[in-house]
Design a protein around this motif. Structure first.
Motif, short mmCIF file in Angstrom:
data_model
loop_
_atom_site.label_atom_id
_atom_site.label_comp_id
_atom_site.label_asym_id
_atom_site.label_seq_id
_atom_site.Cartn_x
_atom_site.Cartn_y
_atom_site.Cartn_z
N LEU A 1 -57.46 55.09 93.80
CA LEU A 1 -57.17 53.66 93.63
C LEU A 1 -55.67 53.36 93.60
N ARG A 2 -54.86 54.39 93.64
CA ARG A 2 -53.41 54.18 93.53
C ARG A 2 -52.81 53.61 94.81
N ARG A 3 -51.80 52.79 94.62
CA ARG A 3 -51.03 52.27 95.74
C ARG A 3 -49.66 52.94 95.73
N ASN A 4 -49.42 53.72 96.77
CA ASN A 4 -48.13 54.37 96.98
C ASN A 4 -47.64 53.94 98.35
N GLU A 5 -46.34 54.00 98.54
CA GLU A 5 -45.79 53.67 99.85
C GLU A 5 -44.61 54.57 100.16
N LEU A 6 -44.42 54.80 101.44
CA LEU A 6 -43.22 55.45 101.94
C LEU A 6 -42.46 54.39 102.74
N LEU A 7 -41.18 54.20 102.44
CA LEU A 7 -40.37 53.21 103.14
C LEU A 7 -39.19 53.91 103.80
N ILE A 8 -38.86 53.44 104.99
CA ILE A 8 -37.66 53.92 105.70
C ILE A 8 -36.95 52.69 106.23
N GLU A 9 -35.65 52.59 105.92
CA GLU A 9 -34.87 51.47 106.45
C GLU A 9 -34.72 51.66 107.96
N TYR B 1 -46.79 52.10 92.55
CA TYR B 1 -47.17 50.82 91.97
C TYR B 1 -48.04 50.92 90.73
N ASP B 2 -48.63 52.06 90.46
CA ASP B 2 -49.64 52.14 89.41
C ASP B 2 -49.27 53.07 88.28
N THR B 3 -50.00 52.91 87.19
CA THR B 3 -49.81 53.74 86.01
C THR B 3 -50.30 55.16 86.27
N PRO B 4 -49.82 56.14 85.53
CA PRO B 4 -50.25 57.52 85.73
C PRO B 4 -51.76 57.75 85.52
N TRP B 5 -52.40 56.89 84.73
CA TRP B 5 -53.83 57.10 84.46
C TRP B 5 -54.73 56.42 85.49
N THR B 6 -54.16 55.76 86.47
CA THR B 6 -54.95 55.17 87.55
C THR B 6 -55.56 56.30 88.39
N PRO B 7 -56.85 56.26 88.65
CA PRO B 7 -57.46 57.31 89.48
C PRO B 7 -56.76 57.39 90.84
N PRO B 8 -56.54 58.61 91.34
CA PRO B 8 -55.78 58.79 92.59
C PRO B 8 -56.30 57.95 93.76
N ARG C 1 -48.46 52.46 103.56
CA ARG C 1 -49.22 52.47 102.30
C ARG C 1 -50.24 53.60 102.33
N TYR C 2 -50.39 54.28 101.19
CA TYR C 2 -51.38 55.35 101.06
C TYR C 2 -51.80 55.48 99.61
N SER C 3 -52.91 56.14 99.37
CA SER C 3 -53.37 56.37 98.00
C SER C 3 -53.21 57.85 97.67
N GLY C 4 -53.50 58.21 96.45
CA GLY C 4 -53.42 59.61 96.05
C GLY C 4 -52.58 59.78 94.81
N ARG C 5 -52.49 61.04 94.39
CA ARG C 5 -51.72 61.36 93.20
C ARG C 5 -50.24 61.12 93.44
N ILE D 1 -46.75 62.09 93.59
CA ILE D 1 -46.01 63.34 93.75
C ILE D 1 -44.57 62.99 94.07
N GLN D 2 -43.74 64.01 94.27
CA GLN D 2 -42.33 63.74 94.53
C GLN D 2 -42.12 62.91 95.78
N GLY D 3 -42.93 63.09 96.78
CA GLY D 3 -42.75 62.35 98.01
C GLY D 3 -44.07 62.19 98.74
N ALA D 4 -44.04 61.40 99.78
CA ALA D 4 -45.24 61.16 100.57
C ALA D 4 -45.66 62.43 101.29
N PRO D 5 -46.96 62.60 101.50
CA PRO D 5 -47.43 63.77 102.26
C PRO D 5 -46.81 63.79 103.66
N ILE D 6 -46.64 64.99 104.21
CA ILE D 6 -46.04 65.17 105.53
C ILE D 6 -46.77 64.33 106.58
N LYS D 7 -48.09 64.26 106.49
CA LYS D 7 -48.88 63.48 107.45
C LYS D 7 -48.42 62.02 107.46
N ILE D 8 -48.21 61.44 106.27
CA ILE D 8 -47.77 60.04 106.14
C ILE D 8 -46.36 59.90 106.72
#
Length: 191
Positions: A179-187, A170-177, A133-137, A139-146
């Motif tokens: 506060l956003r919930r983003n995730e990178l998943l790998i099976e 998980y969030d709408t485009p107008w959610t401040p970066p 889980r990470y926050s931020g704008r 984008i097409q994919g998770a940051p390299i660090k994540i």
């Protein structure tokens, strides 16, 4: 005057935080079971999910609208379907795709057919996924660090990566970066 500005900022921040929490809480989340939680990383088990998906070009945001029209009634039953979270995106051999998870109450045999041939319904297989889980704008994919942190966690926990990374938003485009919930998943599988 300075105190008034600080007070206004605090009120706006609290209002934004509470409205985002309420907005996200209003949507059904893809059903999963958390097996391990270590900070921002989780090992999860997902049951099979019914998805509606479409392919996208690099600069094509219309994928979201094709999927939205499907849940808004552009389907064989002309029924409106509740929005869920997250919205998944992935890339495979240079092709990007976007998927919405259909509500759990819609069983595979009752999934309405899409009216748009660029939209397909699919059922994902159940499996284990490592999620970071990470926050931020958005984008097409998770940051390299994540990506690197998740791959290192997978390696350190004697798991094996099975597929390409999947991004979850998980969030709408107008959610401040921040506060956003983003995730990178790998099976993954256990070795």
């Amino acid at each position: 005057m300075f105190k008034l500005i600080i007070l206004c900022f605090l009120v706006l921040s609290i209002t934004a935080c509470s409205s985002i929490k309420l907005t996200r809480a209003g949507y059904e989340e893809a059903s999963h079971q958390v097996i391990i939680r270590e900070g921002p990383i989780e090992l999860r088990h997902y049951s099979s999910l019914n998805l509606v998906q479409t392919k996208m070009k690099d600069t094509d945001d219309s994928g979201f609208m094709r999927l939205f029209r499907y849940i808004d009634g552009n389907n064989s039953s002309k029924s409106k379907i509740a929005m869920t979270t997250p919205v998944f995106t992935s890339e495979n051999n240079g092709e990007r795709s976007m998927s919405f998870v259909l509500p759990e109450k819609i069983k595979k045999e009752n999934v309405p057919a899409p009216m748009n041939e660029a939209v397909q319904t699919v059922t994902s297989k159940s499996g284990l996924y490592a999620a970071h889980r990470y926050s931020g704008r958005r984008i097409q994919g998770a940051p390299i660090k994540i990506q690197n942190q998740l791959r290192e966690w997978i390696k350190n926990n004697d798991l094996q990566s099975l597929g390409k990374p999947i991004n979850a938003f998980y969030d709408t485009p107008w959610t401040p970066p921040f506060l956003r919930r983003n995730e990178l998943l790998i099976e993954v599988s256990q070795q």
